[in-house]
Write a protein that holds these residues in place. Sequence first.
Motif, short mmCIF file in Angstrom:
data_model
loop_
_atom_site.label_atom_id
_atom_site.label_comp_id
_atom_site.label_asym_id
_atom_site.label_seq_id
_atom_site.Cartn_x
_atom_site.Cartn_y
_atom_site.Cartn_z
N LEU A 244 -1.31 2.01 9.50
CA LEU A 244 -0.26 2.39 10.43
C LEU A 244 -0.22 3.91 10.47
O LEU A 244 -0.10 4.55 9.41
CB LEU A 244 1.10 1.85 9.97
N MET A 245 -0.34 4.49 11.66
CA MET A 245 -0.35 5.94 11.76
C MET A 245 0.45 6.40 12.96
O MET A 245 0.29 5.87 14.06
CB MET A 245 -1.79 6.46 11.88
N THR A 246 1.35 7.38 12.73
CA THR A 246 2.08 7.98 13.84
C THR A 246 1.63 9.43 13.99
O THR A 246 1.35 10.12 13.01
CB THR A 246 3.61 7.94 13.64
N VAL A 247 1.55 9.84 15.25
CA VAL A 247 1.15 11.20 15.59
C VAL A 247 2.18 11.75 16.59
O VAL A 247 2.54 11.06 17.55
CB VAL A 247 -0.26 11.25 16.21
N ASP A 248 2.65 12.96 16.32
CA ASP A 248 3.61 13.61 17.20
C ASP A 248 3.09 14.99 17.54
O ASP A 248 2.11 15.46 16.94
CB ASP A 248 4.98 13.68 16.53
N VAL A 249 3.75 15.66 18.47
CA VAL A 249 3.35 17.01 18.88
C VAL A 249 4.35 18.01 18.30
O VAL A 249 5.56 17.83 18.42
CB VAL A 249 3.29 17.12 20.42
N ASP A 250 3.82 19.05 17.68
CA ASP A 250 4.65 20.13 17.16
C ASP A 250 5.14 20.93 18.38
O ASP A 250 4.33 21.48 19.12
CB ASP A 250 3.83 21.02 16.24
N PRO A 251 6.46 20.99 18.61
CA PRO A 251 6.96 21.66 19.82
C PRO A 251 6.67 23.17 19.83
O PRO A 251 6.58 23.76 20.90
CB PRO A 251 8.47 21.39 19.79
N GLY B 215 0.82 -1.21 0.00
CA GLY B 215 0.00 0.00 0.00
C GLY B 215 0.85 1.24 0.00
O GLY B 215 2.00 1.23 -0.43
N GLY B 216 0.29 2.31 0.52
CA GLY B 216 1.02 3.56 0.54
C GLY B 216 0.34 4.60 1.39
O GLY B 216 -0.66 4.34 2.05
N GLY B 217 0.91 5.77 1.35
CA GLY B 217 0.40 6.88 2.14
C GLY B 217 1.39 8.01 2.15
O GLY B 217 2.05 8.28 1.15
N MET B 218 1.54 8.63 3.32
CA MET B 218 2.44 9.77 3.43
C MET B 218 3.25 9.69 4.70
O MET B 218 2.85 9.08 5.69
CB MET B 218 1.67 11.09 3.37
N VAL B 219 4.44 10.33 4.64
CA VAL B 219 5.35 10.42 5.79
C VAL B 219 5.89 11.84 5.83
O VAL B 219 6.26 12.41 4.81
CB VAL B 219 6.52 9.42 5.65
N ARG B 220 5.94 12.41 7.03
CA ARG B 220 6.59 13.70 7.26
C ARG B 220 7.90 13.42 8.00
O ARG B 220 7.88 12.78 9.05
CB ARG B 220 5.76 14.61 8.15
N VAL B 221 9.00 13.93 7.49
CA VAL B 221 10.28 13.75 8.15
C VAL B 221 10.30 14.52 9.47
O VAL B 221 10.83 14.05 10.47
CB VAL B 221 11.44 14.21 7.24
N ARG B 222 9.70 15.69 9.51
CA ARG B 222 9.53 16.52 10.70
C ARG B 222 8.11 17.07 10.69
O ARG B 222 7.49 17.18 9.63
CB ARG B 222 10.52 17.69 10.71
N VAL B 223 7.61 17.46 11.86
CA VAL B 223 6.22 17.93 11.94
C VAL B 223 5.97 19.17 11.09
O VAL B 223 4.85 19.40 10.65
CB VAL B 223 5.79 18.21 13.41
N ASP B 224 7.01 19.96 10.83
CA ASP B 224 6.83 21.19 10.06
C ASP B 224 7.19 21.04 8.58
O ASP B 224 7.26 22.01 7.84
CB ASP B 224 7.64 22.33 10.68
N ARG B 225 7.41 19.82 8.12
CA ARG B 225 7.79 19.57 6.73
C ARG B 225 6.60 19.11 5.90
O ARG B 225 5.62 18.57 6.43
CB ARG B 225 8.88 18.50 6.64
N THR B 226 6.72 19.27 4.60
CA THR B 226 5.70 18.80 3.67
C THR B 226 5.71 17.28 3.62
O THR B 226 6.78 16.67 3.61
CB THR B 226 5.99 19.36 2.26
#
Length: 166
Positions: free
Chosen positions: A143-150, A35-46
């Motif tokens: 599969l989903m990861t969630v982080d907090v923007d500092p 399958g597929g989807g999206m990944v952000r390298v950092r919370v503020d990146r495209t």
Amino acid sequence: MTRHLLVAAMLLLFAGTAQADESAFLGSLEGQWTGGGMVRVRVDRTPINVSCNFDSQATDAALSMRGTCRGLIVVSRSIGADLQFTGVNYSGTYVGPSGRKSTLTGKRRGSAINLTIHWAREVNGDRRANLTLQKVGENGMKLMTVDVDPRSGNRVVTSEINLQRK
């Protein structure tokens, strides 16, 4: 005394039922997935669009997943996770694109295992994020990861990968 024996018997029965439920659930996640989807390298990146393939192996109380995700046509990263179920909790390890081993802890609720990731090093300003591994229907997994923007304190989806059984 009788009351203590009754409580002990009920706990053993519940533990056996929970173990059987987890065995069936983990078994439903075994197989080859794509399958597929999206990944952000950092919370503020495209976000980067990715395509992924995973192979998962399950036992009565464990799940092991190994996979590769490709983005930007030429970038390929291996990732994997090993989970153990004990009592009512999950624990294990996650190895992400950096190759560093991070720890996982959490519980299952319904069709999803909700985990806290304790990163091996600081990521997005701290060492914590959330990972959800969710069974979707008969032949799907998310599969989903969630982080907090500092900077803002907002929760940001840093990866979402939708998989189908091959």
